[in-house]
Scaffold this active site. Sequence first.
Site, short mmCIF file in Angstrom:
data_model
loop_
_atom_site.label_atom_id
_atom_site.label_comp_id
_atom_site.label_asym_id
_atom_site.label_seq_id
_atom_site.Cartn_x
_atom_site.Cartn_y
_atom_site.Cartn_z
N LYS A 157 31.95 -9.20 -20.75
CA LYS A 157 31.97 -10.56 -20.21
C LYS A 157 30.72 -10.71 -19.36
O LYS A 157 30.72 -10.58 -18.15
CB LYS A 157 33.24 -10.72 -19.36
CG LYS A 157 34.00 -11.97 -19.66
CD LYS A 157 35.29 -12.03 -18.90
CE LYS A 157 35.50 -13.35 -18.20
NZ LYS A 157 35.27 -14.57 -18.96
N1 PMP Z 1 36.91 -15.24 -24.96
C1 PMP Z 1 35.98 -15.59 -24.05
C2 PMP Z 1 34.58 -15.81 -24.50
C3 PMP Z 1 36.36 -15.74 -22.70
O1 PMP Z 1 35.45 -16.08 -21.79
C4 PMP Z 1 37.70 -15.53 -22.33
C5 PMP Z 1 38.13 -15.73 -20.90
N2 PMP Z 1 37.99 -14.57 -20.15
C6 PMP Z 1 38.63 -15.16 -23.31
C7 PMP Z 1 38.18 -15.03 -24.62
C8 PMP Z 1 40.04 -14.83 -22.96
O2 PMP Z 1 40.08 -13.59 -22.31
P1 PMP Z 1 41.21 -13.23 -21.24
O3 PMP Z 1 42.51 -13.43 -21.91
O4 PMP Z 1 40.97 -11.81 -20.90
O5 PMP Z 1 41.02 -14.15 -20.09
#
Ligand code: PMP
Length: 306
Positions: A157
């Site tokens: 991320k």
């Molecule tokens: N894909 C992206 C590109 C994101 O930024 C997020 C948000 N964090 C998600 C998927 C979902 O991830 P999570 O369930 O860990 O928040």
Amino acid sequence: MEAGAVAYFEGAYVPVEQARVSILTHAFNYGTGLFEGIRGYYAPEEDNILLFKLREHVERLVRNFNILCMEISETPEQLEEICVEIVKRSEFREGVYIRPICYKSELSLGPRLKDVESSFCCYVIKLGDYVDVKSGLDVMVSSWRRLADNAIPSRAKCTGSYVNSALASTEARQAGFDEAIVLREDGSVAEGSAMNLFMVMDGRLITPPPTADILVGITRNTVMELARQELGMEVVERPVSRTELYVCDEVFFTGTGAQVAPVRSMDRRVIGEGKPGPVSKRMQSLYFDIVHGKVDAYRHWCTPVY
Ligand code: PMP
């Protein structure tokens, strides 16, 4: 930024307005940060805020340090403590969103990763629903492609990679849609701009695999486990084609921000009955019960702040 909110910055707890970085900061110039987004849900019955899957978020962050060659002085246990502490010190009593960030904090020139000093900071804001989770979203397939793993890896991320998300979501909103779906270079489906995607087809739950240039979402993992354990559904991770989204029974997004958000139309084609379908609705209500600490079996996913 929220008045009264506390941040963790340069090893100390400070009012969020005092947490400022120099314009020379490596991460500001090159997007060399790694971040997380963690939700805290207010549970009125116990007058507490419950942080959802705190450990899993810290684990994902720390695991991905290796991609950006990051080292920080705080241990994973300390990162968890800091997330709890900033909410406590902010004295919030409603839904919150915590943003831990590890970033290349050195004031130096040159897009390198090795031997560039990293630091950790963290802030908290109040946050309610971030997309409409009730009526179903109208979405479009974006003309922007998802970043490939060998360009900027989505599994990390990484702050810089969110230009890709911003381009896709801006295009969708400018065209009158709620959200975008982003395809990979090979034309298969990756995910939403900042959320993972599931489709329901003939009673099975299908989602692109971790090798499909997605962020391996913590909500995604949660939903896969709940579908198997609680809904008795088969869950399949496999490549998904664009037109499968037109002909499937249901589509929904998952994410810390998006939560469980049903989709009602795709490229102006109605999905299912044009409203949240039965699997999306069951999953959403189960998810909301769990994050609010109402399901004993999953209480270990919730960390109380107070
Ligand atoms: N894909 C992206 C590109 C994101 O930024 C997020 C948000 N964090 C998600 C998927 C979902 O991830 P999570 O369930 O860990 O928040």
